[in-house]
Design a protein around this motif. Structure first.
Motif, PDB file in Angstrom:
ATOM      1  N   TYR A 199       0.844  -1.190   0.000  1.00 41.87           N
ATOM      2  CA  TYR A 199       0.000   0.000   0.000  1.00 41.87           C
ATOM      3  C   TYR A 199       0.882   1.243   0.000  1.00 41.87           C
ATOM      4  O   TYR A 199       1.873   1.314   0.736  1.00 41.87           O
ATOM      5  CB  TYR A 199      -0.919   0.026   1.222  1.00 41.87           C
ATOM      6  N   VAL A 200       0.518   2.214  -0.844  1.00 40.97           N
ATOM      7  CA  VAL A 200       1.246   3.479  -0.925  1.00 40.97           C
ATOM      8  C   VAL A 200       0.225   4.619  -0.915  1.00 40.97           C
ATOM      9  O   VAL A 200      -0.985   4.404  -0.996  1.00 40.97           O
ATOM     10  CB  VAL A 200       2.109   3.558  -2.209  1.00 40.97           C
ATOM     11  N   ASN A 201       0.727   5.842  -0.813  1.00 41.65           N
ATOM     12  CA  ASN A 201      -0.133   7.028  -0.862  1.00 41.65           C
ATOM     13  C   ASN A 201      -0.699   7.187  -2.274  1.00 41.65           C
ATOM     14  O   ASN A 201       0.042   7.145  -3.261  1.00 41.65           O
ATOM     15  CB  ASN A 201       0.679   8.265  -0.457  1.00 41.65           C
ATOM     16  N   GLU A 202      -2.005   7.386  -2.364  1.00 38.29           N
ATOM     17  CA  GLU A 202      -2.677   7.477  -3.656  1.00 38.29           C
ATOM     18  C   GLU A 202      -2.112   8.610  -4.516  1.00 38.29           C
ATOM     19  O   GLU A 202      -1.997   8.487  -5.727  1.00 38.29           O
ATOM     20  CB  GLU A 202      -4.179   7.694  -3.449  1.00 38.29           C
ATOM     21  N   GLU A 203      -1.738   9.725  -3.881  1.00 39.87           N
ATOM     22  CA  GLU A 203      -1.186  10.863  -4.610  1.00 39.87           C
ATOM     23  C   GLU A 203       0.322  10.960  -4.405  1.00 39.87           C
ATOM     24  O   GLU A 203       0.915  12.019  -4.602  1.00 39.87           O
ATOM     25  CB  GLU A 203      -1.865  12.161  -4.142  1.00 39.87           C
ATOM     26  N   GLY A 204       0.948   9.847  -4.012  1.00 37.73           N
ATOM     27  CA  GLY A 204       2.373   9.862  -3.679  1.00 37.73           C
ATOM     28  C   GLY A 204       3.273  10.283  -4.820  1.00 37.73           C
ATOM     29  O   GLY A 204       4.331  10.876  -4.596  1.00 37.73           O
ATOM     30  N   LEU A 205       2.868   9.987  -6.056  1.00 32.23           N
ATOM     31  CA  LEU A 205       3.687  10.352  -7.209  1.00 32.23           C
ATOM     32  C   LEU A 205       3.900  11.854  -7.279  1.00 32.23           C
ATOM     33  O   LEU A 205       4.917  12.321  -7.785  1.00 32.23           O
ATOM     34  CB  LEU A 205       3.020   9.847  -8.492  1.00 32.23           C
ATOM     35  N   PHE A 206       2.928  12.623  -6.739  1.00 33.31           N
ATOM     36  CA  PHE A 206       3.001  14.079  -6.828  1.00 33.31           C
ATOM     37  C   PHE A 206       3.311  14.742  -5.483  1.00 33.31           C
ATOM     38  O   PHE A 206       3.665  15.916  -5.443  1.00 33.31           O
ATOM     39  CB  PHE A 206       1.686  14.632  -7.376  1.00 33.31           C
ATOM     40  N   THR A 207       3.145  14.005  -4.370  1.00 38.01           N
ATOM     41  CA  THR A 207       3.304  14.630  -3.065  1.00 38.01           C
ATOM     42  C   THR A 207       4.403  14.006  -2.213  1.00 38.01           C
ATOM     43  O   THR A 207       4.746  14.569  -1.180  1.00 38.01           O
ATOM     44  CB  THR A 207       1.980  14.560  -2.282  1.00 38.01           C
ATOM     45  N   CYS A 208       4.928  12.860  -2.601  1.00 32.24           N
ATOM     46  CA  CYS A 208       5.918  12.150  -1.780  1.00 32.24           C
ATOM     47  C   CYS A 208       7.203  11.929  -2.574  1.00 32.24           C
ATOM     48  O   CYS A 208       7.171  11.768  -3.792  1.00 32.24           O
ATOM     49  CB  CYS A 208       5.375  10.791  -1.319  1.00 32.24           C
ATOM     50  N   PRO A 209       8.346  11.886  -1.889  1.00 29.47           N
ATOM     51  CA  PRO A 209       9.609  11.629  -2.585  1.00 29.47           C
ATOM     52  C   PRO A 209       9.715  10.179  -3.022  1.00 29.47           C
ATOM     53  O   PRO A 209       9.042   9.297  -2.463  1.00 29.47           O
ATOM     54  CB  PRO A 209      10.664  11.957  -1.518  1.00 29.47           C
ATOM     55  N   PRO A 210      10.553   9.888  -4.033  1.00 29.52           N
ATOM     56  CA  PRO A 210      10.762   8.494  -4.438  1.00 29.52           C
ATOM     57  C   PRO A 210      11.296   7.672  -3.271  1.00 29.52           C
ATOM     58  O   PRO A 210      12.162   8.127  -2.528  1.00 29.52           O
ATOM     59  CB  PRO A 210      11.789   8.597  -5.572  1.00 29.52           C
ATOM     60  N   VAL A 243       9.039   2.691  -9.855  1.00 29.54           N
ATOM     61  CA  VAL A 243       9.441   3.311  -8.588  1.00 29.54           C
ATOM     62  C   VAL A 243       8.177   3.588  -7.777  1.00 29.54           C
ATOM     63  O   VAL A 243       7.173   4.066  -8.312  1.00 29.54           O
ATOM     64  CB  VAL A 243      10.208   4.628  -8.817  1.00 29.54           C
ATOM     65  N   LEU A 244       8.214   3.260  -6.493  1.00 24.15           N
ATOM     66  CA  LEU A 244       7.118   3.598  -5.580  1.00 24.15           C
ATOM     67  C   LEU A 244       7.524   4.799  -4.743  1.00 24.15           C
ATOM     68  O   LEU A 244       8.621   4.826  -4.177  1.00 24.15           O
ATOM     69  CB  LEU A 244       6.783   2.409  -4.676  1.00 24.15           C
ATOM     70  N   ASN A 245       6.642   5.786  -4.666  1.00 25.02           N
ATOM     71  CA  ASN A 245       6.900   7.007  -3.924  1.00 25.02           C
ATOM     72  C   ASN A 245       6.239   6.953  -2.556  1.00 25.02           C
ATOM     73  O   ASN A 245       5.157   6.408  -2.391  1.00 25.02           O
ATOM     74  CB  ASN A 245       6.373   8.229  -4.676  1.00 25.02           C
ATOM     75  N   ALA A 540       1.109  20.184  -7.517  1.00 26.27           N
ATOM     76  CA  ALA A 540       2.373  19.924  -8.212  1.00 26.27           C
ATOM     77  C   ALA A 540       2.281  18.561  -8.879  1.00 26.27           C
ATOM     78  O   ALA A 540       1.653  17.639  -8.350  1.00 26.27           O
ATOM     79  CB  ALA A 540       3.553  19.969  -7.250  1.00 26.27           C
ATOM     80  N   GLY A 541       2.891  18.425 -10.044  1.00 28.16           N
ATOM     81  CA  GLY A 541       2.898  17.165 -10.762  1.00 28.16           C
ATOM     82  C   GLY A 541       4.073  17.092 -11.716  1.00 28.16           C
ATOM     83  O   GLY A 541       4.776  18.091 -11.931  1.00 28.16           O
ATOM     84  N   ASN A 542       4.304  15.922 -12.281  1.00 23.29           N
ATOM     85  CA  ASN A 542       5.408  15.722 -13.208  1.00 23.29           C
ATOM     86  C   ASN A 542       4.888  15.757 -14.636  1.00 23.29           C
ATOM     87  O   ASN A 542       3.910  15.078 -14.980  1.00 23.29           O
ATOM     88  CB  ASN A 542       6.094  14.378 -12.950  1.00 23.29           C
TER      89      ASN A 542
END
Length: 614
Positions: A199-210, A243-245, A540-542
């Motif tokens: 399980y990871v943060n749903e918005e982790g790609l945009f809000t959490c570091p790699p 990669v999981l953030n 913020a997003g990539n």
């Protein structure tokens, strides 16, 4: 009861969880042992306390802070005597708990912390046995349901550690999972097969570091997962995958019941080994940096394991045995130092080609836009790409199969402006095609459009509106009993999102989230239910291989009982903008009586500033 120790209930923490045991050695002296859940750990407090040895002024202050009686101004008032009189012969245990809680919060006493309830129980049992008591039974601190689920936390930059997911009063561990990942959860359940979920943060790609680079396991290779770098081949065991953030939580899963369960010893050892030897702390950030600079992340090569060749293989293999966590990985990389230090490093070749292609196509279209044929071709291409109904098209095919405008030359400037917008719509459609075919950069969101004018009028800043690939795939996945929250849109419907967002029917504050503005669109799903887009400003997003500021399109979806939801928005005074013509058009399209809920509103004007903008 455990011999001469008496169970007296939990000292601290969530009601009903944990337990306390006490042995009275004389009238005012006690040996105590407590355990309770605290966050994702269990805490224990053991020791000795003599009530007579506590300073009276200290006890007075503790009782006063606790709200016990009110006549503290009387110098003859005896709070301890009054407490004893009120509590009767049982005053000692309540006073013991009050004093211990005060000492704990004042750091006079320091609690020990253990990763699981079982380890806390073992610690408590050892202390009680050392004081002449009997061992604690396995359910001393609660039933298996109350004790929680055994899981592994893989925090960013840290080695994996065991944690306990404590259930709420309904028996759900959702809140515990959300607390660990820092937000709403998303499942990544392909690494270890169906019996272990990550399980990871749903918005982790945009809000959490790699956090961690994921290398293909035996299950992934057998299942035929495609490489996320070029989508040209099936991954082999050890290949880089993604990669999981943000922080990761590994939990057992029972496919027969569909519920989470505790990890077994073997699963715990395998997860720990995988995220210690193979997917090490810092591996995610390194892989992202490599990709951004045109370097393909290296695979995990078992053959170069110098410390323990079997540890890496076992962590990747499906039948990994239970084992201790392996030591430090000493493998080397195929890349040379000169690769890492090259000066003119470029984005990943696929993404670079995509951006170059889009930019060149747009330049070509706009250079020729002044020519009528090119204007018509661009508009027609867009209309075809979204399967636009004939009654909405501006173009048609003549008897020779040549695209023509229905109104002839018409307003040339308006046609040129619309062709320019269609060119942008086609760009988004091309990105949708790339993502759907698996050749879009896995680390970038799709750009729907620049923020439309109507949003700017409400106070939004001009930023690109991005849409994540995760939400795209949710939009395209058909609804079913197994996937009730998927949307089942066609790819042609998705390609119309930019045009629909440019002219929404209604803008309204979300009744459940203060940071989101809702846009009701002039479109319906397969059940004739209007579509709703949730927009989160100032995010913020990539995109294009770099992080950008964005007004994020969180999701586009439909709701059951839409007419009741629409009435709720009106009752809450949530409407920010209502288009008079489009509300009538949506009423015709959906067959729902919507216009009546807009009576009395100042139509076609901004009614007030969106709540999400403060």
């Amino acid at each position: 009861m455990t011999d001469n120790f008496k169970e007296i209930g939990s000292l601290f923490g969530r009601e009903g969880a944990g337990a306390g045991f006490v042995k009275q050695t004389d009238k005012e002296s006690f040996t105590y042992a407590f355990a309770w859940p605290e966050g994702d750990t269990w805490a224990t407090l053991t020791g000795y306390l003599n009530l007579d040895e506590q300073p009276e002024e200290y006890v007075r202050r503790v009782l006063q802070d606790g709200g016990f009686r009110s006549d503290w101004g009387n110098p003859d008032y005896d709070p301890i005597g009054d407490f004893k009189e009120t509590a009767g012969d049982e005053y000692r245990i309540p006073l013991l708990k009050v004093l211990l809680r005060e000492q704990l919060e004042s750091r006079y006493e320091v609690a020990n912390h253990f990763s699981t309830m079982n380890r806390a129980r073992v610690e408590l049992s050892a202390f009680i046995q050392s004081e002449g008591g009997a061992p604690l039974p396995e359910d001393a601190l609660g039933t298996p349901e109350e004790q929680g689920i055994r899981a592994m936390l893989i925090a960013t930059g840290e080695p994996p550690r065991e944690v306990t997911l404590l259930p709420d009063k309904n028996g759900s561990t959702l809140k515990s999972l959300q607390a660990l990942v820092g937000g709403n959860i998303e499942t990544f359940d392909i690494a270890f097969g169906e019996e272990v979920s990550l399980y990871v943060n749903e918005e982790g790609l945009f809000t959490c570091p790699p956090n961690r680079a994921i290398f293909a396991t035996e299950e992934m290779a057998k299942a035929g997962y495609l490489s996320q770098l070029d989508y040209s081949k099936v991954v082999e065991m050890g290949d880089f995958y993604t990669v999981l953030n943000g922080d990761i939580v590994a939990v057992g899963f029972d496919p027969e019941t569909g519920e989470s369960r505790s990890l077994t010893d073997g699963e715990t050892a395998r997860v720990e080994g995988y995220f210690t030897v193979i997917s090490r702390p810092g591996s995610g950030a390194k892989a992202v940096d490599d990709i951004r600079h045109g370097i393909t992340p290296g695979s995990y090569d078992i053959s170069v394991e110098s410390h323990d060749c079997t540890s890496g293989r076992n962590a990747l293999a499906a039948d990994a045995p239970a084992r201790d966590a392996p030591g430090k990985d000493t493998r080397t990389s195929d890349r040379t130092r000169s690769d890492k230090k090259q000066k003119d490093r470029m984005p990943h070749p696929i993404w670079e080609r995509h951006l170059h292609k889009c930019e060149k196509e747009r330049e070509v279209r706009m250079m020729k836009a002044e020519k009528g044929s090119e204007i018509i071709t661009t508009i027609c291409e867009y209309e075809n790409s979204v399967a636009m109904p004939d009654n909405e098209r501006l173009t048609y095919l003549d008897t020779c199969g040549i695209a023509r405008l229905k109104d002839g030359n018409g307003n040339a400037s308006a046609q040129e402006a619309y062709a320019s917008r269609c060119s942008e719509y086609l760009r988004f459609g091309h990105e949708v095609d790339l993502a759907a075919c698996g050749v879009y950069s896995p680390y970038d969101a799709l750009k729907v459009c620049d923020t439309p004018e109507i949003f700017l009028k409400t106070g939004f800043e001009q930023r690109p509106m991005l849409y994540t690939q995760k939400h795209l795939f949710q939009a395209l996945t058909p609804k079913s009993d197994y996937n009730p929250h998927r949307h089942g849109f066609s790819i042609e419907q998705v390609k119309r999102f930019p045009e629909l967002l440019a002219s929404p029917v209604v803008l309204a504050n979300s009744p459940t989230r203060d940071d989101v503005l809702l846009a009701i669109l002039l479109a319906t799903d397969a059940y004739d239910t209007p579509l709703i887009a949730g927009i989160k400003p100032d995010g913020a997003g990539n995109y294009g291989g770099r992080e950008v500021e964005t007004n994020m399109v969180l999701s586009v979806y439909s709701r059951q009982n839409f007419i009741r939801y629409f009435a709720l928005l009106r009752d809450m005074d949530a409407f920010v903008f209502v288009s008079g013509k489009k509300i009538e058009a949506l009423e015709d399209l959906s067959g729902l009586p919507l216009a009546g809920n807009c009576s009395g509103l100042d139509i076609d004007r901004i009614l007030h500033r969106p709540k999400c903008l403060g």
